[in-house]
Structures are given as C-alpha cells and as structure tokens.
Design an enzyme around this catalytic site. Structure first.
Site, PDB file in Angstrom:
ATOM      1  N   LYS A 168       0.953  -1.094   0.098  1.00  0.00           N
ATOM      2  CA  LYS A 168       0.067  -0.011   0.051  1.00  0.00           C
ATOM      3  C   LYS A 168       0.912   1.302  -0.108  1.00  0.00           C
ATOM      4  CE  LYS A 168      -2.156   1.702   3.410  1.00  0.00           C
ATOM      5  NZ  LYS A 168      -1.931   3.304   3.148  1.00  0.00           N
ATOM      6  N   SER A 220       5.886   8.122   9.682  1.00  0.00           N
ATOM      7  CA  SER A 220       6.021   8.873  11.171  1.00  0.00           C
ATOM      8  C   SER A 220       5.856   7.907  12.165  1.00  0.00           C
ATOM      9  CB  SER A 220       5.191   9.953  11.056  1.00  0.00           C
ATOM     10  OG  SER A 220       3.699   9.497  11.400  1.00  0.00           O
ATOM     11  N   GLU A 241      10.079   1.269  10.659  1.00  0.00           N
ATOM     12  CA  GLU A 241      11.085   2.330  10.518  1.00  0.00           C
ATOM     13  C   GLU A 241      10.623   3.626  10.720  1.00  0.00           C
ATOM     14  OE1 GLU A 241      13.229   4.890   8.567  1.00  0.00           O
ATOM     15  OE2 GLU A 241      13.168   3.494   6.932  1.00  0.00           O
ATOM     16  N   CYS A 275      14.669  10.165   5.960  1.00  0.00           N
ATOM     17  CA  CYS A 275      14.392   9.693   7.597  1.00  0.00           C
ATOM     18  C   CYS A 275      15.773   9.775   8.178  1.00  0.00           C
ATOM     19  CB  CYS A 275      13.928   8.384   7.705  1.00  0.00           C
ATOM     20  SG  CYS A 275      14.933   6.969   6.974  1.00  0.00           S
ATOM     21  N   GLU A 371      11.226  16.580  14.286  1.00  0.00           N
ATOM     22  CA  GLU A 371      11.638  16.095  13.230  1.00  0.00           C
ATOM     23  C   GLU A 371      11.220  17.206  12.002  1.00  0.00           C
ATOM     24  OE1 GLU A 371      12.598  12.113  10.480  1.00  0.00           O
ATOM     25  OE2 GLU A 371      10.671  12.135  11.568  1.00  0.00           O
TER      26      GLU A 371
END
Length: 473
Positions: A168, A220, A241, A275, A371
């Site tokens: 997805k 996230s 992750e 990331c 972040e």
C-alpha cells in the site's frame, strides 16, 4: 493522463473509485490513481494467501531468479520510472534516477542472500539445529519520500524468503509503485505481489486483517504507533522504521569548509525529506562561526525549482501538509534564532522552500526538538564532547547520526556513545542493503536490510534431538 491500475492476483484492475495525484512543483493534478475499497483489500489479501504455498515451496534459487528478472525489467525502464517519480515526488531527475537504479540494486542484493540451517549444538548424541520458514502474507506500507526504494527494502527480503505481499503506497506518491506492478504482473506468479491504493483510509483494516501475518511500515512515529496497535490484536510480526532527529556532531579538528560541505549534503538531499537526513548540526565553538558562513553560502547557491528542469538541485516539498509544517517551523525559528540563509518563501506555484540555515537557537526550539523533514537546518554551538553527546542523545528519537573528525579514534569513541540505531563516521546516508538498519527509542522496531532484515520475514524453529542408544531400543 496515463491510466494506472492496481495489481490484485493475476489482474491489473481499476479501483472502486479514483483520486488525483498532484505534482508538487505545480500544485496541479497530473494523473488519476485507482482507489481500493474494502472488498478489493480483502481480494488482495486472499490472492496473496492463495499464492503463498506454491511460492514458499520454491527453492531460494528459483525465487531469486524471479527477483533478478524484476530488477532487470526495472533497470531497463529507468528513465520512464525516474520521470514519473519526479512528477509525483518532486525530487530532481538525477536523484530520481539514482533511486530507481538503487531499487534494482536492492533487489539484486536480496536475490543473492540465503538463509542456511544452523547447528547450535552437536555433542554426545545431542543435535540442536535452527531452521527458518516464511511467515505467510506480508504487508508493506510505504512513505512518500522514497516510494520505490523503500518498497524494495521490504519486497526483496519478503519474496526471497518465500512470503507473498500486499503493498500500500502513500496516496501522494502511488504511481511508481503501480508502474512497478505492471512489471510484476508480467514476471511473478499471480498473487505473489499485490498493490492496493487508498487515501489513508484502509491502513488500519490492512494491518489488522486476519489474513495478514506481518506488517512492515516506514513513516512517522505517530502513524507507526497506530500500525503497531492494529497489529497487536493478533500478535502480528511488525517492522517499523520511523521518525528521526538525527544529529551531526562536528569535532574541533575538522576544517569548517569541508564539514559544511558534508553536513549540507546530508541535510539537504531530497529537500531534507530523508529519515536519516541531518536534522541537527552540533558544531564546536572554535569553528562555529566559520561553519555557519560556509554552509550559508552553499544554501544560497542552491537552485530551487521543478525537479524536471535541468540544473535543479532542490525540488519542492512533496505535499501541502508538510509544506505548511516546514513553513511554520521556519517562522518560529526566525523568532528564536538568526536565519543566515533562506527563510524567505515565495508565493510562486509549487511547494518550494529554499535551503534554510538557522544559527543561535536554544535546544528547546521546535526546530531542534522535532523532526522537520524539510530543507531547514539548525546549527548549534557546543563546548565539550560530554556536553554534545548528552545534547545529541536528548531526544525521543534514535534513528541515525553522524560524527565528523580527523582524529579517527576520537570520532569512533564519540560515535559509540550516540544512542541511535546507526551512526556514521565521516560519511552521510551510507545505507547498504548488506548491512542491518535499525532505530532505537521511538525510531523503530526490528531491522531492515542485511541478514537481520532477512530474518524479519521468517520464523525461527529450533529442533533439539538426542539419539536413542541401540541397547535401549
């Protein structure tokens, strides 16, 4: 507009409905994406479940041969994939081509990996072995920053170990995944790889689905927490992750100009939407001012434009929501520190933000604590190694980090004290499919890549056997 279809079982299919895909450089729709409903989600899982026994029964060598054919087919159409990737994600064409080529490389790397049975003990008639078997149906939920290669990080180990998959993609970058599905439809047995698309409304159904055995998610931390909760009801295997607030520590023996070049690359590639990008730069007070001057010059020299235009070095932010978030962080930071490059955002069409450097911020500033996932970097001054290690570790995140130093042993010693899953010394973004990649703290669960990433798609079994003595039979 080109017609894109989902892959369910042996067929490329229309969605129950559709939605527009926006080019972030123009803010205009350029393609339509099929949207699955719950029935199509169920059909994709059922197709993967049906295909699993025959796929798992194949040898490693047979499965690897299919994966190598996928890699070859992807590489043969690298220019087509790169242009589509730039249109949906925004990154410059050269970076898009690098991602597509890297995706083929990842597939080939996993095609070359094997899992052998292990003898854990063989002594006095006691034989203990460990073997691994595939889990079954795996789900890959992928993000919008690197939609193709982050899928391959999951698809490669999933398929080579004998599992099947339902993927997805993110709703703002689904098209390169769907184009890859066209290759898979021609190469893989039906049901081994399936793709459904949504607008973030099917994720919970997919990750909690009773027909799914594992969920691999990149995105996230907030969404990863929801994925983990959805999977918990049936104790599904999960690999997460998640977010990072990666610190770069520049020691006092590095020339300011060299350090600025390296840190800038680590912070601004893909417009900072990585990331493991540098999110905070800690620079020793003895070179702090020179470093700020040098990195500001690099930011000012960037060419910010549509990634499809030759010469562009920084493309747009991928979507409007993230664009507004980065703008808000810059506005707040400009009130707390000093903007030495960038900061001014034009009203041109497209989600463009120039590379922005902010100095003299306190560690409590949102730009430092959170972040940012965009082309804005806080540069922070430090005095001692103990101080900077403590400040770098003062975060709920722990994905990656970098240490820069001429004294190699000292740089290594600092790196070993950083609480992140991966710390690089004198290099940036050194992701290698042969090496495990993990996050600590709220940056993830489990591993991707390397043998550890391969193991994530298997169940270990220990067989502990003793021989019966002939006299006792």
């Amino acid at each position: 507009m080109r017609d894109f279809k989902m892959l369910i079982g042996e067929a490329l299919v229309e969605g129950a409905s559709s939605f527009d895909v926006i080019n972030p450089a123009t803010e205009e729709p350029f393609a339509s994406c099929p949207k699955a409903d719950e029935a199509q989600l169920d059909a994709a899982v059922a197709a993967a479940r049906t295909a699993f026994p025959a796929w798992a029964a194949k040898s490693f060598e047979d499965r690897a041969a299919y994966i190598l054919r996928l890699a070859d087919a992807l590489e043969a159409r690298i220019e087509e994939f790169a242009r589509l990737l730039t249109a949906e994600q925004g990154k410059p064409l050269d970076q898009a081509a690098y991602e597509v080529g890297g995706s083929a490389y990842v597939l080939r790397a996993f095609a070359g990996m094997r899992i052998a049975d292990k003898i854990l003990r063989e002594h006095d008639g006691n034989l203990v072995t460990e073997h691994r078997t595939p889990l079954g149906v795996c789900v890959a939920i992928t993000p919008w920053n690197f939609p193709l290669v982050l899928l391959m990080n999951k698809l490669g180990p999933c398929l080579v170990t004998g599992n099947t998959m339902v993927a997805k993609p993110a709703p703002t970058t689904p098209l390169t995944t769907l184009l890859f599905g066209e290759l898979a439809a021609e190469i893989l047995p039906p049901g081994v790889f399936n793709i459904i698309c949504d607008q973030n409304d099917l994720g919970a159904l997919l990750s909690s689905h009773p027909g799914v055995d594992k969920v691999a998610f990149t995105g996230s931390t907030a969404t990863g927490s929801k994925v983990m909760a959805s999977a918990a009801n049936s104790i599904k295997r999960v690999t997460l992750e998640l977010g990072g607030n990666d610190a770069a520590i520049v020691l006092d023996d590095v020339p300011a100009k060299l350090a600025a070049e390296k840190v800038y690359h680590g912070a601004m590639t893909n417009a900072g939407q990585i990331c493991v990008a540098v999110k905070r730069a800690f620079v020793h007070e003895s070179i702090y001012d020179d470093f700020c001057d040098e990195i500001a010059q690099l930011a000012d020299a960037a060419i910010v434009d549509d990634g499809a235009k030759q010469g562009t070095t920084i493309g747009p932010i991928q979507n409007k929501m993230q664009f507004e978030r980065v703008k808000a962080l810059i506005e707040d930071a400009s009130q707390r520190g000093k903007v030495v490059a960038g900061g001014a955002i034009s009203d041109r069409p497209g989600y463009f933000i120039p590379p922005t450097i902010v100095r003299d911020l306190d560690d409590s500033a949102p730009l430092v604590r959170e972040e940012q996932f965009g082309p804005v970097l806080p540069v922070l001054k430090y005095s001692s190694i103990d101080e900077v290690i403590a400040r770098a570790n003062d975060s709920e995140f722990g994905l990656a980090g970098t240490v820069w130093g001429v004294d190699f042993d000292r740089a290594l010693a600092v790196a070993r004290q950083i609480d992140s899953g991966t710390v690089w010394v004198n290099q940036n973004l050194a992701i290698d499919p042969a090496l495990p990649f993990r996050g600590s703290k709220q940056s993830g669960v489990g591993a991707e890549l390397g043998e550890a990433g391969l193991f994530e798609y298997t169940q270990a079994h220990v067989v502990n056997a003793v021989r019966l003595l002939e006299a006792a039979v």
